[in-house]
Design a protein around this motif. Structure first.
Motif, PDB file in Angstrom:
ATOM      1  N   SER A  27     -70.332  22.764 -40.325  1.00 58.69           N
ATOM      2  CA  SER A  27     -70.106  24.088 -39.755  1.00 58.69           C
ATOM      3  C   SER A  27     -68.700  24.581 -40.057  1.00 58.69           C
ATOM      4  O   SER A  27     -67.713  23.901 -39.765  1.00 58.69           O
ATOM      5  CB  SER A  27     -70.309  24.059 -38.239  1.00 58.69           C
ATOM      6  N   ARG A  28     -68.604  25.762 -40.631  1.00 60.92           N
ATOM      7  CA  ARG A  28     -67.287  26.356 -40.869  1.00 60.92           C
ATOM      8  C   ARG A  28     -66.725  26.985 -39.593  1.00 60.92           C
ATOM      9  O   ARG A  28     -65.591  27.445 -39.570  1.00 60.92           O
ATOM     10  CB  ARG A  28     -67.363  27.383 -41.995  1.00 60.92           C
ATOM     11  N   HIS A  29     -67.514  26.953 -38.509  1.00 57.83           N
ATOM     12  CA  HIS A  29     -67.091  27.532 -37.237  1.00 57.83           C
ATOM     13  C   HIS A  29     -66.411  26.507 -36.328  1.00 57.83           C
ATOM     14  O   HIS A  29     -65.899  26.863 -35.270  1.00 57.83           O
ATOM     15  CB  HIS A  29     -68.288  28.134 -36.503  1.00 57.83           C
ATOM     16  N   ILE A  30     -66.427  25.231 -36.738  1.00 55.87           N
ATOM     17  CA  ILE A  30     -65.851  24.168 -35.917  1.00 55.87           C
ATOM     18  C   ILE A  30     -64.859  23.375 -36.759  1.00 55.87           C
ATOM     19  O   ILE A  30     -65.199  22.889 -37.829  1.00 55.87           O
ATOM     20  CB  ILE A  30     -66.956  23.232 -35.383  1.00 55.87           C
ATOM     21  N   ARG A  31     -63.644  23.261 -36.265  1.00 51.57           N
ATOM     22  CA  ARG A  31     -62.612  22.504 -36.978  1.00 51.57           C
ATOM     23  C   ARG A  31     -62.136  21.297 -36.189  1.00 51.57           C
ATOM     24  O   ARG A  31     -61.628  20.344 -36.750  1.00 51.57           O
ATOM     25  CB  ARG A  31     -61.411  23.398 -37.308  1.00 51.57           C
ATOM     26  N   VAL A  32     -62.262  21.347 -34.868  1.00 51.70           N
ATOM     27  CA  VAL A  32     -61.803  20.265 -33.993  1.00 51.70           C
ATOM     28  C   VAL A  32     -62.914  19.952 -33.002  1.00 51.70           C
ATOM     29  O   VAL A  32     -63.594  20.861 -32.528  1.00 51.70           O
ATOM     30  CB  VAL A  32     -60.529  20.691 -33.212  1.00 51.70           C
ATOM     31  N   VAL A  33     -63.085  18.671 -32.710  1.00 47.50           N
ATOM     32  CA  VAL A  33     -64.061  18.253 -31.703  1.00 47.50           C
ATOM     33  C   VAL A  33     -63.317  17.450 -30.644  1.00 47.50           C
ATOM     34  O   VAL A  33     -62.589  16.515 -30.961  1.00 47.50           O
ATOM     35  CB  VAL A  33     -65.187  17.397 -32.321  1.00 47.50           C
ATOM     36  N   ARG A  34     -63.502  17.853 -29.391  1.00 48.21           N
ATOM     37  CA  ARG A  34     -62.892  17.144 -28.261  1.00 48.21           C
ATOM     38  C   ARG A  34     -64.029  16.598 -27.398  1.00 48.21           C
ATOM     39  O   ARG A  34     -64.912  17.363 -26.994  1.00 48.21           O
ATOM     40  CB  ARG A  34     -62.011  18.077 -27.460  1.00 48.21           C
ATOM     41  N   ILE A  35     -63.973  15.297 -27.121  1.00 46.02           N
ATOM     42  CA  ILE A  35     -65.036  14.629 -26.382  1.00 46.02           C
ATOM     43  C   ILE A  35     -64.449  14.018 -25.116  1.00 46.02           C
ATOM     44  O   ILE A  35     -63.417  13.348 -25.168  1.00 46.02           O
ATOM     45  CB  ILE A  35     -65.657  13.497 -27.232  1.00 46.02           C
ATOM     46  N   GLY A  36     -65.127  14.240 -24.006  1.00 46.40           N
ATOM     47  CA  GLY A  36     -64.758  13.602 -22.747  1.00 46.40           C
ATOM     48  C   GLY A  36     -65.957  12.841 -22.214  1.00 46.40           C
ATOM     49  O   GLY A  36     -67.056  13.384 -22.135  1.00 46.40           O
ATOM     50  N   MET A  37     -65.770  11.561 -21.856  1.00 49.84           N
ATOM     51  CA  MET A  37     -66.845  10.728 -21.322  1.00 49.84           C
ATOM     52  C   MET A  37     -66.489  10.314 -19.904  1.00 49.84           C
ATOM     53  O   MET A  37     -65.387   9.801 -19.656  1.00 49.84           O
ATOM     54  CB  MET A  37     -67.023   9.481 -22.199  1.00 49.84           C
ATOM     55  N   GLY A  38     -67.409  10.581 -18.989  1.00 52.30           N
ATOM     56  CA  GLY A  38     -67.190  10.212 -17.602  1.00 52.30           C
ATOM     57  C   GLY A  38     -68.426   9.604 -16.986  1.00 52.30           C
ATOM     58  O   GLY A  38     -69.450   9.412 -17.651  1.00 52.30           O
ATOM     59  N   GLN A  39     -68.332   9.307 -15.700  1.00 55.21           N
ATOM     60  CA  GLN A  39     -69.455   8.759 -14.958  1.00 55.21           C
ATOM     61  C   GLN A  39     -69.980   9.812 -14.002  1.00 55.21           C
ATOM     62  O   GLN A  39     -69.211  10.658 -13.523  1.00 55.21           O
ATOM     63  CB  GLN A  39     -69.018   7.515 -14.190  1.00 55.21           C
ATOM     64  N   PRO A  40     -71.284   9.779 -13.709  1.00 57.35           N
ATOM     65  CA  PRO A  40     -71.858  10.767 -12.797  1.00 57.35           C
ATOM     66  C   PRO A  40     -71.129  10.791 -11.452  1.00 57.35           C
ATOM     67  O   PRO A  40     -70.811   9.746 -10.892  1.00 57.35           O
ATOM     68  CB  PRO A  40     -73.308  10.289 -12.622  1.00 57.35           C
ATOM     69  N   GLY A  41     -70.812  11.982 -10.990  1.00 58.43           N
ATOM     70  CA  GLY A  41     -70.154  12.162  -9.704  1.00 58.43           C
ATOM     71  C   GLY A  41     -68.645  11.996  -9.731  1.00 58.43           C
ATOM     72  O   GLY A  41     -67.975  12.274  -8.744  1.00 58.43           O
ATOM     73  N   ASN A  42     -68.091  11.552 -10.844  1.00 54.10           N
ATOM     74  CA  ASN A  42     -66.651  11.377 -10.954  1.00 54.10           C
ATOM     75  C   ASN A  42     -66.082  12.583 -11.701  1.00 54.10           C
ATOM     76  O   ASN A  42     -66.487  12.851 -12.830  1.00 54.10           O
ATOM     77  CB  ASN A  42     -66.323  10.082 -11.706  1.00 54.10           C
ATOM     78  N   PRO A  43     -65.134  13.315 -11.108  1.00 54.95           N
ATOM     79  CA  PRO A  43     -64.598  14.507 -11.772  1.00 54.95           C
ATOM     80  C   PRO A  43     -63.643  14.195 -12.928  1.00 54.95           C
ATOM     81  O   PRO A  43     -63.229  15.100 -13.636  1.00 54.95           O
ATOM     82  CB  PRO A  43     -63.875  15.245 -10.653  1.00 54.95           C
ATOM     83  N   PHE A  44     -63.300  12.927 -13.117  1.00 56.16           N
ATOM     84  CA  PHE A  44     -62.357  12.550 -14.168  1.00 56.16           C
ATOM     85  C   PHE A  44     -63.074  11.824 -15.294  1.00 56.16           C
ATOM     86  O   PHE A  44     -64.052  11.124 -15.070  1.00 56.16           O
ATOM     87  CB  PHE A  44     -61.242  11.657 -13.602  1.00 56.16           C
ATOM     88  N   PHE A  45     -62.563  11.974 -16.504  1.00 57.97           N
ATOM     89  CA  PHE A  45     -63.120  11.278 -17.652  1.00 57.97           C
ATOM     90  C   PHE A  45     -62.630   9.835 -17.694  1.00 57.97           C
ATOM     91  O   PHE A  45     -61.484   9.555 -17.356  1.00 57.97           O
ATOM     92  CB  PHE A  45     -62.715  11.970 -18.960  1.00 57.97           C
TER      93      PHE A  45
END
Length: 94
Positions: free
Chosen positions: A71-89
């Protein structure tokens, strides 16, 4: 939406189409796609899993799949992984 339509929309940077593709691949592995947004050519992906998967393995898998989108529309990908119910990654990657 047909698979070809979904793929074409994902290539155009459509966050809903990207989320659908991610769900098809990640939900069988126990990973929920909570949010997918595109902002200023950056794709933001928020994921949840009761058991946090290997960051290295998951990032490599996502990188492989997203690179194939070309995709020429996306240059950076940021991923956050967390646990259900936890507001923090548990971890983040870019």
């Amino acid at each position: 939406m047909t698979p070809n339509q979904c793929l074409e929309q994902a290539r155009q940077g459509d966050p809903e189409a990207i989320a659908l593709l991610l769900r098809r691949n990640l939900e069988p592995k126990g990973i929920q796609v909570k949010a997918v947004k595109v902002h200023e050519r950056a794709l933001h992906i928020e994921l949840e899993s009761a058991q946090s998967p290997s960051q290295t393995a998951l990032v490599a898998m996502l990188k492989s799949g997203l690179t194939r989108l070309n995709s020429r529309h996306i240059r950076v990908v940021r991923i956050g992984m967390g646990q259900p119910g936890n507001p923090f990654f548990d971890w983040c990657d870019e």
